[in-house]
Design a protein around this motif. Structure first.
Motif, PDB file in Angstrom:
ATOM      1  N   GLU A  79      53.599  -0.167 124.243  1.00  0.00           N
ATOM      2  CA  GLU A  79      54.266  -0.396 125.533  1.00  0.00           C
ATOM      3  C   GLU A  79      55.523   0.468 125.554  1.00  0.00           C
ATOM      4  O   GLU A  79      56.579   0.065 125.070  1.00  0.00           O
ATOM      5  CB  GLU A  79      54.596  -1.873 125.712  1.00  0.00           C
TER       6      GLU A  79
ATOM      7  N   ARG B 241      62.178   2.177 132.531  1.00  0.00           N
ATOM      8  CA  ARG B 241      60.925   2.150 133.306  1.00  0.00           C
ATOM      9  C   ARG B 241      59.729   2.124 132.365  1.00  0.00           C
ATOM     10  O   ARG B 241      59.657   2.897 131.399  1.00  0.00           O
ATOM     11  CB  ARG B 241      60.824   3.373 134.220  1.00  0.00           C
ATOM     12  N   ALA B 242      58.786   1.242 132.656  1.00  0.00           N
ATOM     13  CA  ALA B 242      57.568   1.177 131.861  1.00  0.00           C
ATOM     14  C   ALA B 242      56.692   2.382 132.193  1.00  0.00           C
ATOM     15  O   ALA B 242      56.481   2.718 133.367  1.00  0.00           O
ATOM     16  CB  ALA B 242      56.820  -0.120 132.165  1.00  0.00           C
TER      17      ALA B 242
ATOM     18  N   HIS C  60      58.651   2.684 127.142  1.00  0.00           N
ATOM     19  CA  HIS C  60      59.594   2.664 128.267  1.00  0.00           C
ATOM     20  C   HIS C  60      60.514   3.872 128.153  1.00  0.00           C
ATOM     21  O   HIS C  60      60.831   4.335 127.054  1.00  0.00           O
ATOM     22  CB  HIS C  60      60.426   1.389 128.262  1.00  0.00           C
ATOM     23  N   TYR C  61      60.944   4.344 129.304  1.00  0.00           N
ATOM     24  CA  TYR C  61      61.920   5.445 129.334  1.00  0.00           C
ATOM     25  C   TYR C  61      62.914   5.185 130.452  1.00  0.00           C
ATOM     26  O   TYR C  61      62.528   4.982 131.611  1.00  0.00           O
ATOM     27  CB  TYR C  61      61.220   6.789 129.555  1.00  0.00           C
TER      28      TYR C  61
END
Length: 229
Positions: free
Chosen positions: A176, A182-183, A178-179
């Motif tokens: 999972e 934001r997923a 994220h950056y």
């Protein structure tokens, strides 16, 4: 003042720091007394040793740059081609197992388009680390180019290799990522597996084409799967 590295029973010694480019790169330790008339010789010796150490470190850094991909830290394509050529020769001579895995991140263009290239770079680094951790230290993990990776495996029978790749595929699908809060959505990979045998040419292109064809079939069949060529 006595240097901490000197044994307690040593009473006469001389320490000379090795300076190069404004930094201390080492220490010359002599367990004897240096006469004044030999000081200039010692200074010249120290300068030569320091220069040699710096040159050695520079050569090591240059070698690292020529064989590693700067983004992921994996071996690059140039190193892969040289190593694969040598491993095929060894497998042919010793009649040992040699496998090749081509892997491609599914829908990677969407990640770059939707979240930007920095997010894409983060995904590449994360997946490279996952792949590296899934194989043994004597297996060769390379970034083939773009979002494609190539793994050269030695002494794995096919059924063991498929299970290892399946474990990696399942592990990646559970990530999972994220950056910037934001997923990034589900990250999956497709894999093409090929084994070298004496029916194939000893040219590296033969087994690469075989693995690439299997990868293409995995993509065509719906992605997030393994196909054996």
């Amino acid at each position: 003042m006595v240097c901490q590295h000197v044994e307690s029973d040593v009473s006469i010694y001389h320490c000379e720091p090795l300076f190069a480019s404004g930094e201390v790169v080492g220490l010359l330790y002599l367990q004897s007394h240096v006469e004044e008339e030999n000081r200039f010789r010692l200074v010249a010796l120290v300068e030569n040793i320091a220069s040699a150490l710096v040159n050695q470190n520079l050569q090591k850094d240059l070698l690292e740059q020529t064989v590693h991909d700067p983004l992921t830290g994996l071996y690059n394509r140039r190193y892969m081609e040289e190593t694969l050529n040598a491993e095929i020769a060894t497998a042919s001579r010793n009649n040992t197992e040699l496998g090749l895995i081509m892997a491609d991140i599914d829908h990677f263009k969407h990640i770059n388009d939707e979240f930007g290239h920095d997010a894409g770079d983060m995904v590449l680094r994360t997946i490279a680390n996952e792949i590296q951790n899934s194989f043994r230290s004597n297996d060769i993990v390379c970034r083939f180019g773009g979002e494609e990776f190539l793994i050269i495996t030695k002494s794995h029978p096919l059924h063991t290799l498929i299970q290892r790749v399946e474990d990696l595929r399942a592990s990646l699908s559970r990530l999972e990522l994220h950056y910037n809060g934001r997923a990034l959505g589900k990250t999956t990979m497709s894999f093409g597996v090929a084994m070298w045998d004496k029916s194939l040419s000893t040219e590296t292109s033969a087994i690469i084409r075989k693995a690439d064809a299997a990868l293409y079939q995995a993509k065509k069949n719906g992605r997030d799967r393994i196909v054996v060529g």
